[in-house]
Motif scaffolding. Sequence first.
Motif, short mmCIF file in Angstrom:
data_model
loop_
_atom_site.label_atom_id
_atom_site.label_comp_id
_atom_site.label_asym_id
_atom_site.label_seq_id
_atom_site.Cartn_x
_atom_site.Cartn_y
_atom_site.Cartn_z
N VAL A 67 85.03 -29.16 90.37
CA VAL A 67 83.64 -28.81 90.57
C VAL A 67 82.90 -28.66 89.25
O VAL A 67 81.76 -29.07 89.12
CB VAL A 67 83.53 -27.51 91.41
N TYR A 68 83.55 -28.08 88.26
CA TYR A 68 82.90 -27.83 86.98
C TYR A 68 83.20 -28.94 86.00
O TYR A 68 84.22 -29.60 86.07
CB TYR A 68 83.32 -26.47 86.42
N ALA A 69 82.28 -29.12 85.06
CA ALA A 69 82.40 -30.17 84.06
C ALA A 69 83.61 -29.95 83.17
O ALA A 69 84.02 -28.83 82.92
CB ALA A 69 81.13 -30.21 83.22
N ALA A 70 84.14 -31.05 82.68
CA ALA A 70 85.29 -31.00 81.79
C ALA A 70 84.85 -30.53 80.41
O ALA A 70 83.86 -31.02 79.87
CB ALA A 70 85.93 -32.37 81.70
N VAL A 71 85.56 -29.59 79.86
CA VAL A 71 85.38 -29.17 78.47
C VAL A 71 86.77 -28.97 77.88
O VAL A 71 87.65 -28.51 78.57
CB VAL A 71 84.54 -27.88 78.32
N PRO A 72 86.98 -29.33 76.65
CA PRO A 72 86.02 -29.96 75.75
C PRO A 72 85.80 -31.42 76.11
O PRO A 72 86.67 -32.07 76.70
CB PRO A 72 86.67 -29.84 74.38
N ASP A 132 77.76 -33.83 82.71
CA ASP A 132 79.02 -34.23 83.34
C ASP A 132 79.12 -33.64 84.75
O ASP A 132 80.11 -33.01 85.12
CB ASP A 132 80.22 -33.81 82.48
N ILE A 133 78.03 -33.82 85.51
CA ILE A 133 77.93 -33.24 86.86
C ILE A 133 77.88 -34.37 87.87
O ILE A 133 77.07 -35.29 87.75
CB ILE A 133 76.65 -32.37 86.97
N ARG A 134 78.73 -34.27 88.88
CA ARG A 134 78.72 -35.26 89.95
C ARG A 134 77.47 -35.06 90.81
O ARG A 134 77.01 -33.93 90.99
CB ARG A 134 79.97 -35.13 90.82
N LYS A 135 76.93 -36.15 91.33
CA LYS A 135 75.71 -36.08 92.13
C LYS A 135 75.85 -35.19 93.35
O LYS A 135 74.91 -34.53 93.76
CB LYS A 135 75.27 -37.48 92.56
N GLU A 136 77.03 -35.15 93.92
CA GLU A 136 77.22 -34.35 95.14
C GLU A 136 77.37 -32.85 94.84
O GLU A 136 77.28 -32.03 95.75
CB GLU A 136 78.42 -34.86 95.95
N ASP A 137 77.57 -32.50 93.58
CA ASP A 137 77.68 -31.09 93.21
C ASP A 137 76.29 -30.48 93.08
O ASP A 137 75.37 -31.11 92.59
CB ASP A 137 78.42 -30.91 91.88
N ARG A 138 76.15 -29.26 93.50
CA ARG A 138 74.88 -28.54 93.37
C ARG A 138 75.16 -27.27 92.58
O ARG A 138 75.74 -26.32 93.09
CB ARG A 138 74.30 -28.18 94.75
N HIS A 139 74.75 -27.28 91.33
CA HIS A 139 74.95 -26.12 90.48
C HIS A 139 73.65 -25.39 90.28
O HIS A 139 72.57 -25.97 90.35
CB HIS A 139 75.53 -26.53 89.12
N PHE A 140 73.74 -24.10 90.02
CA PHE A 140 72.57 -23.29 89.78
C PHE A 140 72.11 -23.45 88.33
O PHE A 140 72.91 -23.44 87.42
CB PHE A 140 72.87 -21.81 90.05
N ALA A 141 70.81 -23.60 88.16
CA ALA A 141 70.23 -23.64 86.82
C ALA A 141 69.92 -22.22 86.39
O ALA A 141 69.73 -21.35 87.25
CB ALA A 141 68.96 -24.49 86.84
N PRO A 142 69.89 -21.96 85.11
CA PRO A 142 70.10 -22.90 84.03
C PRO A 142 71.58 -23.20 83.83
O PRO A 142 72.44 -22.46 84.26
CB PRO A 142 69.54 -22.16 82.81
N ILE A 143 71.82 -24.30 83.15
CA ILE A 143 73.16 -24.66 82.71
C ILE A 143 73.13 -24.66 81.19
O ILE A 143 72.30 -25.33 80.59
CB ILE A 143 73.58 -26.04 83.25
N MET A 144 73.98 -23.87 80.58
CA MET A 144 74.03 -23.75 79.13
C MET A 144 75.26 -24.48 78.61
O MET A 144 76.39 -24.18 79.02
CB MET A 144 74.11 -22.28 78.69
N MET A 145 75.02 -25.44 77.72
CA MET A 145 76.10 -26.20 77.10
C MET A 145 76.18 -25.82 75.63
O MET A 145 75.20 -25.94 74.90
CB MET A 145 75.84 -27.71 77.22
N PHE A 146 77.34 -25.36 75.19
CA PHE A 146 77.57 -24.98 73.80
C PHE A 146 78.34 -26.11 73.13
O PHE A 146 79.44 -26.44 73.53
CB PHE A 146 78.37 -23.68 73.73
N VAL A 147 77.71 -26.69 72.10
CA VAL A 147 78.25 -27.87 71.42
C VAL A 147 78.58 -27.48 69.98
O VAL A 147 77.75 -26.89 69.29
CB VAL A 147 77.20 -29.01 71.44
N ASP A 148 79.79 -27.84 69.54
CA ASP A 148 80.20 -27.50 68.18
C ASP A 148 79.58 -28.45 67.16
O ASP A 148 78.87 -29.40 67.51
CB ASP A 148 81.72 -27.41 68.05
N ARG A 149 79.85 -28.21 65.91
CA ARG A 149 79.26 -28.99 64.81
C ARG A 149 79.68 -30.46 64.82
O ARG A 149 79.01 -31.30 64.25
CB ARG A 149 79.65 -28.36 63.47
#
Length: 168
Positions: free
Chosen positions: A16-21, A119-136
């Motif tokens: 359900v959740y996006a792959a990290v890293p 990295d969200i599938r179209k059929e997934d419904r996630h609540f906004a906001p979505i915060m993505m933390f990206v390294d250097r």
Amino acid sequence: MFKKILLTAALVASFVYAAVPRPLVDMIIPLPQGKPLALKAYRGKVLLVAMITTDCKTCQASIEVLSHLQNDFGTKEFQVVAVAGDQNAQYMIEPFVQRFRPTFPVGYLTADQMALLGDIRKEDRHFAPIMMFVDRKGVVRQQIYGDNPIFKNEEPSLRKMVQDMLKP
């Protein structure tokens, strides 16, 4: 039995959740007034990408929190960028920016582009906001969805996450 339930829940969550890293998608974000913004321009900085909708109350409240973080950490190799993904966001973003006055760039994307970025599938419904933390190096290290309890105590929680990402 409990271990089996826990393992099943973890397996379901992984789908359900996006792959990290994962590498940040190299995306060009149109801004309401100005030239488009390339996310790859922020390589070398810690980047917090906020995926929002303009009519979401939690997203609106997050803009003030993110402005505080940008003001406090922006000189320390840190940048916030927000992206609206509502239908007709290209028409809604300029009034949104004028109303909430963020201290960081806010642009817009289509629903398909938002799904690719997060990295969200179209059929997934996630609540906004979505915060993505990206390294250097341009790698998404954490992705937090609007239904996460962190949003009940948002500013101190996000502040701690940014501080951790900024450590050498």
